[in-house]
Design an enzyme around this catalytic site. Structure first.
Site, PDB file in Angstrom:
ATOM      1  N   GLU A 218      -5.420 -52.209-166.273  1.00  0.00           N
ATOM      2  CA  GLU A 218      -5.459 -52.186-164.810  1.00  0.00           C
ATOM      3  C   GLU A 218      -4.732 -53.388-164.195  1.00  0.00           C
ATOM      4  O   GLU A 218      -4.035 -53.247-163.200  1.00  0.00           O
ATOM      5  CB  GLU A 218      -6.917 -52.185-164.323  1.00  0.00           C
ATOM      6  CG  GLU A 218      -7.620 -50.836-164.473  1.00  0.00           C
ATOM      7  CD  GLU A 218      -6.984 -49.745-163.614  1.00  0.00           C
ATOM      8  OE1 GLU A 218      -6.512 -50.060-162.505  1.00  0.00           O
ATOM      9  OE2 GLU A 218      -6.942 -48.582-164.074  1.00  0.00           O
TER      10      GLU A 218
ATOM     11  N   PRO B 142       0.758 -50.958-176.684  1.00  0.00           N
ATOM     12  CA  PRO B 142       0.550 -49.789-177.542  1.00  0.00           C
ATOM     13  C   PRO B 142       0.105 -48.568-176.732  1.00  0.00           C
ATOM     14  O   PRO B 142       0.485 -47.454-177.027  1.00  0.00           O
ATOM     15  CB  PRO B 142      -0.568 -50.237-178.496  1.00  0.00           C
ATOM     16  CG  PRO B 142      -0.573 -51.727-178.441  1.00  0.00           C
ATOM     17  CD  PRO B 142      -0.056 -52.126-177.104  1.00  0.00           C
TER      18      PRO B 142
ATOM     19  N   PRO C 104     -17.913 -58.289-123.694  1.00  0.00           N
ATOM     20  CA  PRO C 104     -19.155 -58.575-122.966  1.00  0.00           C
ATOM     21  C   PRO C 104     -19.676 -59.994-123.149  1.00  0.00           C
ATOM     22  O   PRO C 104     -20.632 -60.376-122.482  1.00  0.00           O
ATOM     23  CB  PRO C 104     -20.141 -57.559-123.552  1.00  0.00           C
ATOM     24  CG  PRO C 104     -19.580 -57.169-124.862  1.00  0.00           C
ATOM     25  CD  PRO C 104     -18.103 -57.402-124.841  1.00  0.00           C
TER      26      PRO C 104
ATOM     27  N   ASP D 165     -13.181 -64.888-114.412  1.00  0.00           N
ATOM     28  CA  ASP D 165     -14.304 -64.844-113.478  1.00  0.00           C
ATOM     29  C   ASP D 165     -15.630 -65.046-114.183  1.00  0.00           C
ATOM     30  O   ASP D 165     -15.690 -65.360-115.373  1.00  0.00           O
ATOM     31  CB  ASP D 165     -14.265 -63.586-112.598  1.00  0.00           C
ATOM     32  CG  ASP D 165     -14.003 -62.352-113.386  1.00  0.00           C
ATOM     33  OD1 ASP D 165     -14.608 -62.220-114.461  1.00  0.00           O
ATOM     34  OD2 ASP D 165     -13.189 -61.513-112.944  1.00  0.00           O
TER      35      ASP D 165
ATOM     36  N   LYS E 150     -16.116 -63.928-108.260  1.00  0.00           N
ATOM     37  CA  LYS E 150     -16.306 -63.272-106.965  1.00  0.00           C
ATOM     38  C   LYS E 150     -17.698 -63.538-106.437  1.00  0.00           C
ATOM     39  O   LYS E 150     -18.666 -63.480-107.180  1.00  0.00           O
ATOM     40  CB  LYS E 150     -16.111 -61.766-107.121  1.00  0.00           C
ATOM     41  CG  LYS E 150     -14.711 -61.407-107.481  1.00  0.00           C
ATOM     42  CD  LYS E 150     -14.650 -59.938-107.794  1.00  0.00           C
ATOM     43  CE  LYS E 150     -13.309 -59.590-108.402  1.00  0.00           C
ATOM     44  NZ  LYS E 150     -13.387 -58.304-109.096  1.00  0.00           N
TER      45      LYS E 150
ATOM     46  N   GLY F 183     -14.183 -59.669-117.816  1.00  0.00           N
ATOM     47  CA  GLY F 183     -15.304 -59.303-118.674  1.00  0.00           C
ATOM     48  C   GLY F 183     -15.165 -57.858-119.123  1.00  0.00           C
ATOM     49  O   GLY F 183     -14.634 -57.018-118.397  1.00  0.00           O
ATOM     50  N   GLY F 184     -15.599 -57.575-120.327  1.00  0.00           N
ATOM     51  CA  GLY F 184     -15.592 -56.196-120.833  1.00  0.00           C
ATOM     52  C   GLY F 184     -14.184 -55.656-120.955  1.00  0.00           C
ATOM     53  O   GLY F 184     -13.294 -56.305-121.522  1.00  0.00           O
TER      54      GLY F 184
ATOM     55  N   THR G 137     -16.109 -52.753-123.777  1.00  0.00           N
ATOM     56  CA  THR G 137     -16.825 -52.666-122.506  1.00  0.00           C
ATOM     57  C   THR G 137     -18.324 -52.914-122.722  1.00  0.00           C
ATOM     58  O   THR G 137     -18.833 -52.750-123.840  1.00  0.00           O
ATOM     59  CB  THR G 137     -16.556 -51.300-121.841  1.00  0.00           C
ATOM     60  OG1 THR G 137     -17.088 -51.346-120.511  1.00  0.00           O
ATOM     61  CG2 THR G 137     -17.187 -50.152-122.588  1.00  0.00           C
ATOM     62  N   ALA G 138     -19.003 -53.329-121.642  1.00  0.00           N
ATOM     63  CA  ALA G 138     -20.427 -53.683-121.761  1.00  0.00           C
ATOM     64  C   ALA G 138     -21.233 -52.538-122.388  1.00  0.00           C
ATOM     65  O   ALA G 138     -22.140 -52.791-123.191  1.00  0.00           O
ATOM     66  CB  ALA G 138     -20.988 -54.054-120.390  1.00  0.00           C
TER      67      ALA G 138
ATOM     68  N   MET H 169     -24.050 -52.718-113.171  1.00  0.00           N
ATOM     69  CA  MET H 169     -24.407 -53.308-111.876  1.00  0.00           C
ATOM     70  C   MET H 169     -25.602 -52.589-111.239  1.00  0.00           C
ATOM     71  O   MET H 169     -25.591 -52.283-110.056  1.00  0.00           O
ATOM     72  CB  MET H 169     -23.193 -53.262-110.923  1.00  0.00           C
ATOM     73  CG  MET H 169     -22.042 -54.130-111.420  1.00  0.00           C
ATOM     74  SD  MET H 169     -20.525 -53.945-110.476  1.00  0.00           S
ATOM     75  CE  MET H 169     -19.741 -52.589-111.316  1.00  0.00           C
TER      76      MET H 169
ATOM     77  N   GLY I 299     -26.128 -58.933-122.707  1.00  0.00           N
ATOM     78  CA  GLY I 299     -25.830 -58.229-123.953  1.00  0.00           C
ATOM     79  C   GLY I 299     -24.789 -58.951-124.794  1.00  0.00           C
ATOM     80  O   GLY I 299     -23.831 -59.512-124.277  1.00  0.00           O
TER      81      GLY I 299
HETATM   82  N1  SAH Z   1     -15.216 -54.498-116.910  1.00  0.00           N
HETATM   83  C1  SAH Z   1     -16.585 -54.761-117.319  1.00  0.00           C
HETATM   84  C2  SAH Z   1     -17.583 -54.382-116.262  1.00  0.00           C
HETATM   85  C3  SAH Z   1     -17.472 -55.206-115.014  1.00  0.00           C
HETATM   86  S1  SAH Z   1     -18.709 -54.798-113.852  1.00  0.00           S
HETATM   87  C4  SAH Z   1     -16.864 -54.017-118.637  1.00  0.00           C
HETATM   88  O1  SAH Z   1     -16.062 -53.208-119.065  1.00  0.00           O
HETATM   89  O2  SAH Z   1     -17.923 -54.277-119.223  1.00  0.00           O
HETATM   90  C5  SAH Z   1     -19.932 -55.998-114.201  1.00  0.00           C
HETATM   91  C6  SAH Z   1     -21.138 -55.376-114.841  1.00  0.00           C
HETATM   92  O3  SAH Z   1     -20.931 -55.112-116.203  1.00  0.00           O
HETATM   93  C7  SAH Z   1     -22.367 -56.230-114.807  1.00  0.00           C
HETATM   94  O4  SAH Z   1     -23.018 -56.190-113.559  1.00  0.00           O
HETATM   95  C8  SAH Z   1     -23.197 -55.584-115.900  1.00  0.00           C
HETATM   96  O5  SAH Z   1     -23.780 -54.412-115.439  1.00  0.00           O
HETATM   97  C9  SAH Z   1     -22.140 -55.201-116.902  1.00  0.00           C
HETATM   98  N2  SAH Z   1     -22.014 -56.221-117.953  1.00  0.00           N
HETATM   99  C10 SAH Z   1     -20.940 -56.926-118.284  1.00  0.00           C
HETATM  100  N3  SAH Z   1     -21.180 -57.742-119.319  1.00  0.00           N
HETATM  101  C11 SAH Z   1     -22.452 -57.544-119.680  1.00  0.00           C
HETATM  102  C12 SAH Z   1     -23.305 -58.080-120.674  1.00  0.00           C
HETATM  103  N4  SAH Z   1     -22.884 -59.018-121.515  1.00  0.00           N
HETATM  104  N5  SAH Z   1     -24.579 -57.634-120.745  1.00  0.00           N
HETATM  105  C13 SAH Z   1     -25.033 -56.699-119.886  1.00  0.00           C
HETATM  106  N6  SAH Z   1     -24.269 -56.154-118.931  1.00  0.00           N
HETATM  107  C14 SAH Z   1     -23.000 -56.557-118.812  1.00  0.00           C
END
Ligand code: SAH
Length: 461
Positions: free
Chosen positions: A22, A43, A224, A247, A269, A300-301, A330-331, A382, A411
């Protein structure tokens, strides 16, 4: 330095492998990748080697090794488990100054095989000089993660322009600056994201002297919170940024991974100021890119899930600014995975709906009837401020008051908390707790699986 690293051109040269198992098969495959012809003396052959034999490129000599086998070969590998044979091969090769490797016996080798990262024509070789092949392999694995999959394509394209650029820019130092600028700018990103045509256009424009500014905006999903959830591409672009706009949702751990010297602009924001602030952000992105900056917009996310990503790129697209969108976890995905709640499950849910529970004029405006479907998971972003309205709205549209709901706080972060309750009881339960943003709601029968899968202890359970 114990060994001099070199890259050998073995195309169409014959290399000798002694041994038919191997390990010999792996070395044979490696030599073939480098275009070498292989003579195997053994061999008998293992099945994998026997199947690999190609009359024009791999020859099998079915007998024991003889000293004369090393005549006229470019390289020798001994891969037998017989110490005496290995030693004989090593001596025969060394006597003729032919490079020899005896697998797992550094003392018998005149060269070692490194661990490699292959992005041909770019190749990275890692060696521990035989001290710890496992360590070398782990270093290699790290490099695999750092080097983009399209690096080879990039190198090939650059190679095609080498002669032309050499003629166009005669002095060495100017040429080097040209290449550095090109490779560190949007040109490379075009290639790595698969748009070679755009890269070529950009290069041709520069050669024609048409373009002076090469700013770009990268809209990056930062996930997240847990920095381990960033993509390779996100990390690469973050480390090449001139300026970063971020943000509130972007965790400090993620922000830490942005290039040290990059300018950081907080664009968090404030509630009720959404519209104006968003316009300001859009304008800032545009101005910075027009000034030639590599701008990273960290969100975020995922930028395209409740992230207003579409609005941020609209102005850039209209102004002809190069932009790219890098997806993020995403979250909904991050929270579900870290809370042990599958969003779909053969027994519980065949569809998932992502909605925002944002208040508009103090009201949550959702199509309640449309959300209440059997075998459907509902993820509400949210949703904390409008929690009472959401729970009431779903029940009045016919969802069972006993439907399980999980509220996931922060999360994927180290202090993540999961509160599991029911539609009827969650508002009262939450009223008695101090809840930290951000939070996500998951509504549906899949929440029952949390108990079974979660490793995280849920508060108050
Ligand atoms: N673009 C982001 C969402 C932005 S809106 C995504 O795709 O996740 C913001 C919301 O996302 C928050 O109010 C919450 O509801 C959720 N969120 C983002 N990060 C989070 C986390 N670590 N734990 C729980 N909720 C989360």
């Amino acid at each position: 330095m114990q060994h001099l690293p070199v890259f050998l051109d073995l195309r169409d040269q014959t290399c000798l492998i002694v041994g038919g198992g191997e390990v010999a098969a792996r070395k044979c495959a490696m030599l073939r990748r480098a275009g070498a012809k292989v003579k195997i003396v053994a061999p008998a052959l293992c099945r994998r080697l026997a199947e690999a034999i190609e009359p024009a490129a791999i020859e099998h000599v079915a007998r024991d090794f003889q000293t004369a086998d090393v005549e006229d070969v470019a390289l020798v590998v001994a891969a037998t488990d017989d110490g005496a044979v290995n030693e004989k091969v090593s001596q025969a090769a060394r006597a003729r100054r032919i490079p020899v490797n005896v697998v797992d016996h550094p003392e018998l080798c005149s060269f070692v095989f490194p661990s490699i990262v292959d992005r041909s024509p770019v190749i990275v070789a890692v060696s521990s000089g035989g001290a710890s092949p496992v360590l070398a392999r782990l270093v290699r694995a790290r490099l695999e993660g750092l080097l983009p999959a399209g690096l080879g394509r990039l190198a090939k394209l650059l190679g095609r322009y080498r002669d032309r650029i050499k003629q166009r820019i005669p002095t060495f130092s100017e040429r080097r600056r040209f290449w550095e600028d090109l490779i560190q700018g949007p040109f490379s990103e075009h290639v790595l994201s698969g748009d070679e045509a755009a890269a070529v256009r950009l290069l041709e424009d520069r050669l024609a002297g048409n373009v002076s500014v090469t700013g770009a905006v990268y809209l990056i999903g930062a996930g997240p919170g847990d920095p381990d959830l960033l993509s390779f591409r996100a990390l690469r672009l973050m480390q090449a940024a001139d300026v970063v706009l971020y943000d509130r949702l972007v965790s400090p751990e993620v922000l830490d991974l942005v290039r040290r010297d990059a300018e950081r602009i907080y664009v968090g924001k404030r509630r009720n100021y959404h519209r104006m602030r968003q316009e300001e952000i859009n304008a800032t992105l545009l101005n910075l890119a027009q000034a030639g900056k590599r701008v990273v917009r960290l969100k975020g996310g995922d930028p395209f899930v409740f992230g207003r990503g579409g609005e941020e790129i609209a102005g850039l697209a209209a102004a002809g600014i190069h932009f790219e969108v890098v997806p993020g976890v995403t979250a909904a995905n991050g929270c579900a995975a870290y809370a042990g709640i599958p969003l779909t499950h053969r027994d519980y849910a065949q569809s998932v709906v992502l909605v925002t529970g944002n208040l508009r004029d103090g009201r949550v405006n959702l199509d309640w009837a449309g959300l209440v479907r059997p075998q459907q998971t509902l993820v509400i972003y949210m949703g904390l401020t409008g929690l009472d309205q959401i729970c009431a709205g779903l029940q009045s549209a016919g969802m069972s008051s006993a439907m399980p709901v999980a509220l996931i706080e922060r999360g994927t972060l180290p202090d993540q908390r999961v509160i599991v309750s029911t539609l009827a009881e969650l508002p009262a339960r939450v009223a008695g707790e101090t809840i930290q943003a951000p939070t996500l709601l998951i509504v549906g029968d899949v929440v029952r699986l949390h108990e079974q899968f979660a490793w995280q202890v849920t508060a108050g359970d």
